[in-house]
Design a protein around this motif. Structure first.
Motif, mmCIF file in Angstrom:
data_model
loop_
_atom_site.group_PDB
_atom_site.id
_atom_site.type_symbol
_atom_site.label_atom_id
_atom_site.label_comp_id
_atom_site.label_asym_id
_atom_site.label_seq_id
_atom_site.Cartn_x
_atom_site.Cartn_y
_atom_site.Cartn_z
ATOM 1 N N UNK A 13 30.927 5.694 50.998
ATOM 2 C CA UNK A 13 30.153 6.342 52.046
ATOM 3 C C UNK A 13 30.233 7.845 51.892
ATOM 4 N N UNK A 14 29.226 8.506 52.398
ATOM 5 C CA UNK A 14 29.284 9.948 52.494
ATOM 6 C C UNK A 14 29.841 10.321 53.864
ATOM 7 N N UNK A 15 30.491 11.459 53.930
ATOM 8 C CA UNK A 15 31.022 11.931 55.206
ATOM 9 C C UNK A 15 29.919 11.976 56.254
ATOM 10 N N UNK A 16 30.226 11.410 57.419
ATOM 11 C CA UNK A 16 29.262 11.406 58.507
ATOM 12 C C UNK A 16 28.438 10.137 58.622
ATOM 13 N N UNK A 17 28.393 9.342 57.565
ATOM 14 C CA UNK A 17 27.643 8.092 57.627
ATOM 15 C C UNK A 17 28.401 7.070 58.474
ATOM 16 N N UNK A 18 27.658 6.109 58.978
ATOM 17 C CA UNK A 18 28.274 5.020 59.732
ATOM 18 C C UNK A 18 28.069 3.713 58.974
ATOM 19 N N UNK A 19 28.938 2.751 59.234
ATOM 20 C CA UNK A 19 28.760 1.446 58.635
ATOM 21 C C UNK A 19 29.601 0.420 59.378
ATOM 22 N N UNK A 20 29.320 -0.830 59.119
ATOM 23 C CA UNK A 20 30.055 -1.926 59.733
ATOM 24 C C UNK A 20 30.683 -2.790 58.660
ATOM 25 N N UNK A 21 31.988 -3.012 58.796
ATOM 26 C CA UNK A 21 32.700 -3.953 57.942
ATOM 27 C C UNK A 21 32.691 -5.306 58.658
ATOM 28 N N UNK A 22 32.271 -6.325 57.920
ATOM 29 C CA UNK A 22 32.143 -7.640 58.527
ATOM 30 C C UNK A 22 33.385 -8.493 58.293
ATOM 31 N N UNK A 23 33.716 -9.289 59.299
ATOM 32 C CA UNK A 23 34.827 -10.238 59.181
ATOM 33 C C UNK A 23 34.445 -11.503 59.923
ATOM 34 N N UNK A 24 34.588 -12.626 59.252
ATOM 35 C CA UNK A 24 34.284 -13.915 59.872
ATOM 36 C C UNK A 24 35.357 -14.923 59.480
ATOM 37 N N UNK A 25 35.713 -15.783 60.440
ATOM 38 C CA UNK A 25 36.666 -16.859 60.140
ATOM 39 C C UNK A 25 36.126 -18.174 60.685
ATOM 40 N N UNK A 26 36.435 -19.235 59.972
ATOM 41 C CA UNK A 26 35.906 -20.555 60.337
ATOM 42 C C UNK A 26 37.013 -21.512 60.740
ATOM 43 N N UNK A 27 38.120 -20.968 61.213
ATOM 44 C CA UNK A 27 39.272 -21.795 61.566
ATOM 45 C C UNK A 27 39.443 -21.901 63.077
ATOM 46 N N UNK A 28 38.478 -21.381 63.830
ATOM 47 C CA UNK A 28 38.538 -21.397 65.284
ATOM 48 C C UNK A 28 39.770 -20.660 65.811
ATOM 49 N N UNK A 29 40.178 -19.615 65.100
ATOM 50 C CA UNK A 29 41.327 -18.824 65.520
ATOM 51 C C UNK A 29 40.945 -17.908 66.664
ATOM 52 N N UNK A 30 41.825 -17.831 67.657
ATOM 53 C CA UNK A 30 41.553 -16.971 68.797
ATOM 54 C C UNK A 30 41.838 -15.497 68.488
ATOM 55 N N UNK A 31 42.909 -15.257 67.759
ATOM 56 C CA UNK A 31 43.362 -13.890 67.547
ATOM 57 C C UNK A 31 42.811 -13.347 66.231
ATOM 58 N N UNK A 32 42.196 -12.174 66.312
ATOM 59 C CA UNK A 32 41.735 -11.509 65.098
ATOM 60 C C UNK A 32 42.121 -10.042 65.166
ATOM 61 N N UNK A 33 42.320 -9.449 64.006
ATOM 62 C CA UNK A 33 42.746 -8.050 63.987
ATOM 63 C C UNK A 33 42.273 -7.366 62.713
#
Lengths: 112, 113
Positions: A13-33
């Motif tokens: 990324x260049x300084x000042x740009x925005x972005x989203x890091x994706x995270x997905x789990x398929x274990x039906x876990x309640x806690x994510x970090x």
């Protein structure tokens, strides 16, 4: 059962740009970090969620936002990227009554 | 909040020797202590863990000991092999709803063949 899936694996990324890091789990876990890992240091907690609709700040939350609209997904948003956010980012999840966290494969982010 | 300190930062042993990594924690309410192994460019992998109601746990060549009074726990690897070379992290989880891991700073273990 894919476990914890993170995308992208690499990003510049260049300084000042925005972005989203994706995270997905398929274990039906309640806690994510989200953790970040800098050279020579352990992983540090950015944000966490104890269930859909509930998020809270960790140790190093500044410059990052999260949301948890579903049990499966926990995206991390960089609002305005800075070189200090160059790091490797790991998403992790854990289920109720379970103690061992499952980590994603990581996103290596470079901000120039 | 919780603070975890880990020593040594680097450790070099000969193949077949034992390796010991030590961690101390600050929050007496912490109740779960995992150890992770991380190879270069990979994600942390859980190798062994211990809960606060247990003093020692062993899994083949790996063992973990916990001293709640002194607030320290240790990883012991016996009969080290070159494939044990990696960075090892200790962590602690507090007895709260947050269930977040607080990590030590890591130990780079090098096993010399």
């Amino acid at each position: 059962n894919a476990g914890v899936t993170q995308t992208p694996k690499f990003q510049v990324l260049k300084t000042g740009q925005s972005m989203t890091l994706q995270c997905a789990q398929d274990m039906n876990h309640e806690y994510m970090s989200w953790y970040r890992q800098d050279p020579g240091m352990g992983l540090r907690l950015i944000h966490y969620s104890v269930g859909a609709g509930i998020t809270d700040q960790g140790e190093v939350p500044n410059g990052y936002n999260v949301s948890r609209s579903t049990t499966e997904d926990f995206p991390l948003r960089l609002l305005s990227a800075a070189p200090s956010q160059t790091s490797v980012y790991f998403c992790a999840s854990i289920g109720t009554g379970i103690y061992g966290y499952t980590f994603g494969s990581g996103t290596r982010l470079t901000v120039v | 909040g919780e603070n975890v300190e880990q020593h040594p930062s680097t450790l070099s042993v000969q193949e077949g020797d034992s390796a010991v990594i030590k961690c101390t924690y600050s929050d007496s309410a912490s109740n779960y202590f995992p150890w992770y192994k991380q190879e270069l460019g990979k994600r942390p992998q859980l190798i062994i863990d211990i809960r606060s109601n247990v003093g020692e746990k062993k899994d083949q060549r790996i063992a973990v000991t916990l001293n709640k009074t002194a607030k320290h726990f240790s990883l012991h690897i016996t009969e080290t092999q070159p494939e044990d070379s990696a960075v090892y992290f200790c962590a602690a989880v507090g007895n709260t709803g947050r269930r977040a891991l607080t990590f030590g700073s890591g130990t780079r273990l090098q096993v010399q063949p």
